[in-house]
Design a protein around this motif. Structure first.
Motif, PDB file in Angstrom:
ATOM      1  N   ASP A  31       0.684  -0.790   0.006  1.00  0.00           N
ATOM      2  CA  ASP A  31      -0.035  -0.562  -0.113  1.00  0.00           C
ATOM      3  C   ASP A  31       0.767   1.127  -0.079  1.00  0.00           C
ATOM      4  O   ASP A  31       0.638   2.194  -0.391  1.00  0.00           O
ATOM      5  CB  ASP A  31      -1.007  -0.085   1.623  1.00  0.00           C
ATOM      6  N   LEU A  32       1.628   1.638   0.845  1.00  0.00           N
ATOM      7  CA  LEU A  32       3.347   2.580   0.507  1.00  0.00           C
ATOM      8  C   LEU A  32       3.127   2.310  -0.506  1.00  0.00           C
ATOM      9  O   LEU A  32       4.008   3.677  -0.864  1.00  0.00           O
ATOM     10  CB  LEU A  32       3.973   2.633   1.752  1.00  0.00           C
ATOM     11  N   ILE A  33       4.040   1.386  -1.339  1.00  0.00           N
ATOM     12  CA  ILE A  33       5.031   1.298  -2.365  1.00  0.00           C
ATOM     13  C   ILE A  33       3.601   2.127  -3.984  1.00  0.00           C
ATOM     14  O   ILE A  33       4.160   3.407  -4.323  1.00  0.00           O
ATOM     15  CB  ILE A  33       5.562  -0.314  -2.565  1.00  0.00           C
ATOM     16  N   THR A  34       2.128   1.750  -3.372  1.00  0.00           N
ATOM     17  CA  THR A  34       1.431   2.322  -4.396  1.00  0.00           C
ATOM     18  C   THR A  34       1.091   3.514  -4.096  1.00  0.00           C
ATOM     19  O   THR A  34       0.682   4.594  -5.571  1.00  0.00           O
ATOM     20  CB  THR A  34       0.314   0.966  -4.312  1.00  0.00           C
ATOM     21  N   SER A  35       0.499   3.929  -3.111  1.00  0.00           N
ATOM     22  CA  SER A  35       0.566   5.264  -2.925  1.00  0.00           C
ATOM     23  C   SER A  35       1.616   6.653  -3.009  1.00  0.00           C
ATOM     24  O   SER A  35       1.852   7.350  -3.093  1.00  0.00           O
ATOM     25  CB  SER A  35       0.279   5.117  -1.642  1.00  0.00           C
ATOM     26  N   THR A  36       3.241   5.958  -2.850  1.00  0.00           N
ATOM     27  CA  THR A  36       3.701   6.723  -3.455  1.00  0.00           C
ATOM     28  C   THR A  36       3.845   7.070  -4.502  1.00  0.00           C
ATOM     29  O   THR A  36       5.112   7.104  -5.308  1.00  0.00           O
ATOM     30  CB  THR A  36       5.333   6.876  -2.011  1.00  0.00           C
ATOM     31  N   GLY A  37       4.642   5.527  -5.040  1.00  0.00           N
ATOM     32  CA  GLY A  37       5.002   5.482  -6.507  1.00  0.00           C
ATOM     33  C   GLY A  37       6.394   5.105  -6.372  1.00  0.00           C
ATOM     34  O   GLY A  37       7.572   5.153  -7.403  1.00  0.00           O
ATOM     35  N   LEU A  38       7.436   4.525  -5.187  1.00  0.00           N
ATOM     36  CA  LEU A  38       8.507   4.825  -5.038  1.00  0.00           C
ATOM     37  C   LEU A  38       9.156   3.684  -4.026  1.00  0.00           C
ATOM     38  O   LEU A  38       8.146   1.776  -3.899  1.00  0.00           O
ATOM     39  CB  LEU A  38       8.951   5.198  -3.654  1.00  0.00           C
ATOM     40  N   SER A  39       9.854   2.533  -4.696  1.00  0.00           N
ATOM     41  CA  SER A  39      10.214   1.382  -4.672  1.00  0.00           C
ATOM     42  C   SER A  39      10.479   1.084  -2.802  1.00  0.00           C
ATOM     43  O   SER A  39      10.717   2.364  -1.660  1.00  0.00           O
ATOM     44  CB  SER A  39      11.875   1.017  -4.543  1.00  0.00           C
ATOM     45  N   LYS A  40      10.428  -0.041  -2.395  1.00  0.00           N
ATOM     46  CA  LYS A  40      10.493  -0.292  -0.888  1.00  0.00           C
ATOM     47  C   LYS A  40      11.787   0.399  -0.739  1.00  0.00           C
ATOM     48  O   LYS A  40      12.560   0.783   0.426  1.00  0.00           O
ATOM     49  CB  LYS A  40      10.459  -1.727  -0.759  1.00  0.00           C
ATOM     50  N   TYR A  44      12.582   2.347   2.732  1.00  0.00           N
ATOM     51  CA  TYR A  44      13.363   2.140   3.368  1.00  0.00           C
ATOM     52  C   TYR A  44      14.569   3.023   4.181  1.00  0.00           C
ATOM     53  O   TYR A  44      15.439   3.501   5.057  1.00  0.00           O
ATOM     54  CB  TYR A  44      13.653   0.979   4.070  1.00  0.00           C
ATOM     55  N   GLY A  45      15.098   4.112   2.650  1.00  0.00           N
ATOM     56  CA  GLY A  45      16.236   4.578   2.745  1.00  0.00           C
ATOM     57  C   GLY A  45      15.971   6.235   3.219  1.00  0.00           C
ATOM     58  O   GLY A  45      17.046   6.466   4.081  1.00  0.00           O
ATOM     59  N   HIS A  46      14.425   6.314   4.179  1.00  0.00           N
ATOM     60  CA  HIS A  46      13.547   7.550   4.598  1.00  0.00           C
ATOM     61  C   HIS A  46      13.233   7.167   6.030  1.00  0.00           C
ATOM     62  O   HIS A  46      13.440   8.145   6.495  1.00  0.00           O
ATOM     63  CB  HIS A  46      12.928   8.267   3.503  1.00  0.00           C
ATOM     64  N   PHE A  47      12.783   6.016   6.138  1.00  0.00           N
ATOM     65  CA  PHE A  47      12.380   5.529   7.215  1.00  0.00           C
ATOM     66  C   PHE A  47      12.824   4.046   7.580  1.00  0.00           C
ATOM     67  O   PHE A  47      13.349   3.032   7.089  1.00  0.00           O
ATOM     68  CB  PHE A  47      11.292   5.655   6.624  1.00  0.00           C
ATOM     69  N   GLU A  48      13.222   4.542   8.746  1.00  0.00           N
ATOM     70  CA  GLU A  48      13.495   3.156   9.782  1.00  0.00           C
ATOM     71  C   GLU A  48      12.113   2.211   9.502  1.00  0.00           C
ATOM     72  O   GLU A  48      13.619   0.356   9.211  1.00  0.00           O
ATOM     73  CB  GLU A  48      14.411   2.782  10.897  1.00  0.00           C
ATOM     74  N   SER A  49      11.493   2.368   9.343  1.00  0.00           N
ATOM     75  CA  SER A  49      10.052   0.705   9.953  1.00  0.00           C
ATOM     76  C   SER A  49       8.919   1.779   9.011  1.00  0.00           C
ATOM     77  O   SER A  49       7.947   2.746   8.981  1.00  0.00           O
ATOM     78  CB  SER A  49       9.966   0.241  10.598  1.00  0.00           C
ATOM     79  N   LYS A  50       7.635   0.264   8.877  1.00  0.00           N
ATOM     80  CA  LYS A  50       6.019   1.152   8.951  1.00  0.00           C
ATOM     81  C   LYS A  50       5.704   1.752   9.880  1.00  0.00           C
ATOM     82  O   LYS A  50       5.488   2.855   9.466  1.00  0.00           O
ATOM     83  CB  LYS A  50       6.001  -0.330   8.424  1.00  0.00           C
ATOM     84  N   ASP A  51       6.578   1.511  11.231  1.00  0.00           N
ATOM     85  CA  ASP A  51       5.677   2.378  12.362  1.00  0.00           C
ATOM     86  C   ASP A  51       6.588   3.349  12.184  1.00  0.00           C
ATOM     87  O   ASP A  51       5.457   4.254  12.629  1.00  0.00           O
ATOM     88  CB  ASP A  51       6.547   2.113  13.586  1.00  0.00           C
ATOM     89  N   GLU A  52       7.392   4.036  12.153  1.00  0.00           N
ATOM     90  CA  GLU A  52       8.035   5.732  11.452  1.00  0.00           C
ATOM     91  C   GLU A  52       7.276   5.980  10.631  1.00  0.00           C
ATOM     92  O   GLU A  52       6.531   7.305  10.940  1.00  0.00           O
ATOM     93  CB  GLU A  52       9.201   5.328  11.499  1.00  0.00           C
ATOM     94  N   ILE A  53       6.830   5.876  10.150  1.00  0.00           N
ATOM     95  CA  ILE A  53       5.982   6.279   8.901  1.00  0.00           C
ATOM     96  C   ILE A  53       4.213   6.190   9.639  1.00  0.00           C
ATOM     97  O   ILE A  53       3.840   7.385   9.291  1.00  0.00           O
ATOM     98  CB  ILE A  53       5.558   5.339   7.810  1.00  0.00           C
ATOM     99  N   ALA A  54       4.093   5.274  10.057  1.00  0.00           N
ATOM    100  CA  ALA A  54       2.615   5.915  10.601  1.00  0.00           C
ATOM    101  C   ALA A  54       2.538   6.568  11.731  1.00  0.00           C
ATOM    102  O   ALA A  54       1.602   7.495  11.772  1.00  0.00           O
ATOM    103  CB  ALA A  54       2.488   4.469  11.395  1.00  0.00           C
ATOM    104  N   LEU A  55       3.708   6.638  12.350  1.00  0.00           N
ATOM    105  CA  LEU A  55       3.155   7.583  13.310  1.00  0.00           C
ATOM    106  C   LEU A  55       3.936   8.990  12.980  1.00  0.00           C
ATOM    107  O   LEU A  55       3.277  10.042  13.900  1.00  0.00           O
ATOM    108  CB  LEU A  55       5.046   7.992  14.587  1.00  0.00           C
ATOM    109  N   ALA A  56       5.019   9.595  12.706  1.00  0.00           N
ATOM    110  CA  ALA A  56       4.443  10.821  11.114  1.00  0.00           C
ATOM    111  C   ALA A  56       3.179  10.557  10.588  1.00  0.00           C
ATOM    112  O   ALA A  56       2.809  12.003  10.064  1.00  0.00           O
ATOM    113  CB  ALA A  56       5.702  10.836  10.264  1.00  0.00           C
ATOM    114  N   ALA A  57       2.571   9.827   9.833  1.00  0.00           N
ATOM    115  CA  ALA A  57       1.130  10.200   8.939  1.00  0.00           C
ATOM    116  C   ALA A  57       0.047  10.508  10.325  1.00  0.00           C
ATOM    117  O   ALA A  57      -0.255  11.077   9.757  1.00  0.00           O
ATOM    118  CB  ALA A  57       0.602   8.706   8.657  1.00  0.00           C
ATOM    119  N   PHE A  58       0.027  10.038  10.642  1.00  0.00           N
ATOM    120  CA  PHE A  58      -0.560  10.044  12.549  1.00  0.00           C
ATOM    121  C   PHE A  58      -0.887  11.763  12.437  1.00  0.00           C
ATOM    122  O   PHE A  58      -1.032  12.129  12.197  1.00  0.00           O
ATOM    123  CB  PHE A  58      -0.714   9.797  13.584  1.00  0.00           C
TER     124      PHE A  58
END
Length: 196
Positions: A31-40, A44-58
Motif C-alpha cells: 500500500d505504501l509503495i502504491t500510494s507513493t510510487g516509490l520503491s521499497k 526504507y532509505g528515508h524511514f527505518e520502519s512502517k511504524d516510523e511512517i505511521a507515527l509521522a502520518a498520524f
C-alpha cells in the motif's frame, strides 16, 4: 529543505490517508509503495520502519485537521463563534478533504488501544492537547466576560470532544448522518448557552 527532507514529507503526505483509512495493521508495505510510487528501498532509505511512517502520518493527519479548524476559527470574532465552528464543520465532515478516512484520533485510538503503544500514546496526547485548547478558549471567554463565570472550562472541553468523537464514530459505523446532526444540534445549543 534538502531533497531527503522533501522525500520524507512526500512519503508521509502520500501515505497519511492510507494509514487513516486502513489503520496500521491493515496497511501493507505494498500500500505504501502504491500510494507513493516509490520503491521499497527508497521508502526504507528515508524511514527505518512502517511504524516510523505511521507515527509521522498520524501527526500529519492530526495537524491537517487541526489547521483546518484553526483556519475557520480565525475568521470568527468571538470565542462563542469560534467554538461553534466545531458543530458547523462536523455536520459536513465527510465532504472535507482533511477528514478523508475519518478522524485520525478516533481511528488510531480504536485500533491501537491494545496493539500499538506508540500510536496509542500519540492519540492520547492529541486528545489531551485538543481538550486543553478548548479549555483555554473557554477560560479566555470567561476572562473577557463573553462566557458565564460559573462555567467549568474542563467539563465543557471534555463534553465537546466526547460528543464530536462519539457522533463521528456512530456516523461512520452506521453510515447515517442523522444521529450526528442531532448531536451537533445539541452541541450548538450547549455552546450558545455558555454566553453570558
Amino acid at each position: 529543505m534538502t531533497k531527503a527532507e522533501k522525500t520524507r514529507e512526500f512519503i508521509v503526505a502520500k501515505t497519511a490517508t492510507v494509514f487513516n483509512e486502513k489503520g496500521f495493521a491493515g496497511t501493507s508495505f505494498n500500500d505504501l509503495i502504491t500510494s507513493t510510487g516509490l520503491s521499497k528501498g527508497c521508502i526504507y532509505g528515508h524511514f527505518e520502519s512502517k511504524d516510523e511512517i505511521a507515527l509521522a502520518a498520524f501527526d500529519y493527519n492530526r495537524n491537517r485537521i487541526s489547521n483546518y479548524f484553526d483556519s475557520q476559527m480565525i475568521q470568527k470574532d468571538t470565542i462563542i463563534n469560534q467554538l461553534l465552528v466545531y458543530p458547523q464543520i462536523i455536520r459536513r465532515f465527510p465532504s472535507i478533504p482533511a477528514w478523508q478516512g475519518g478522524c485520525p484520533i478516533l481511528n488510531t485510538s480504536t485500533e491501537a488501544d491494545d496493539t500499538h503503544i506508540s500510536l496509542k500514546q500519540k492519540a492520547a496526547e492529541a486528545l489531551s492537547l485538543w481538550q486543553d485548547k478548548i479549555e483555554n478558549q473557554i477560560k479566555r471567554g470567561i476572562e473577557s466576560k463573553e462566557i458565564k463565570m460559573d462555567v467549568n472550562p474542563k467539563e465543557i472541553a471534555i463534553l465537546i470532544v466526547y460528543l464530536i468523537e462519539s457522533a463521528v464514530m456512530q456516523a461512520k459505523v452506521s453510515g447515517s448522518m442523522s444521529n450526528l446532526r442531532i448531536a451537533m444540534d445539541f452541541l450548538e445549543k450547549t455552546i450558545k448557552n455558555l454566553s453570558s
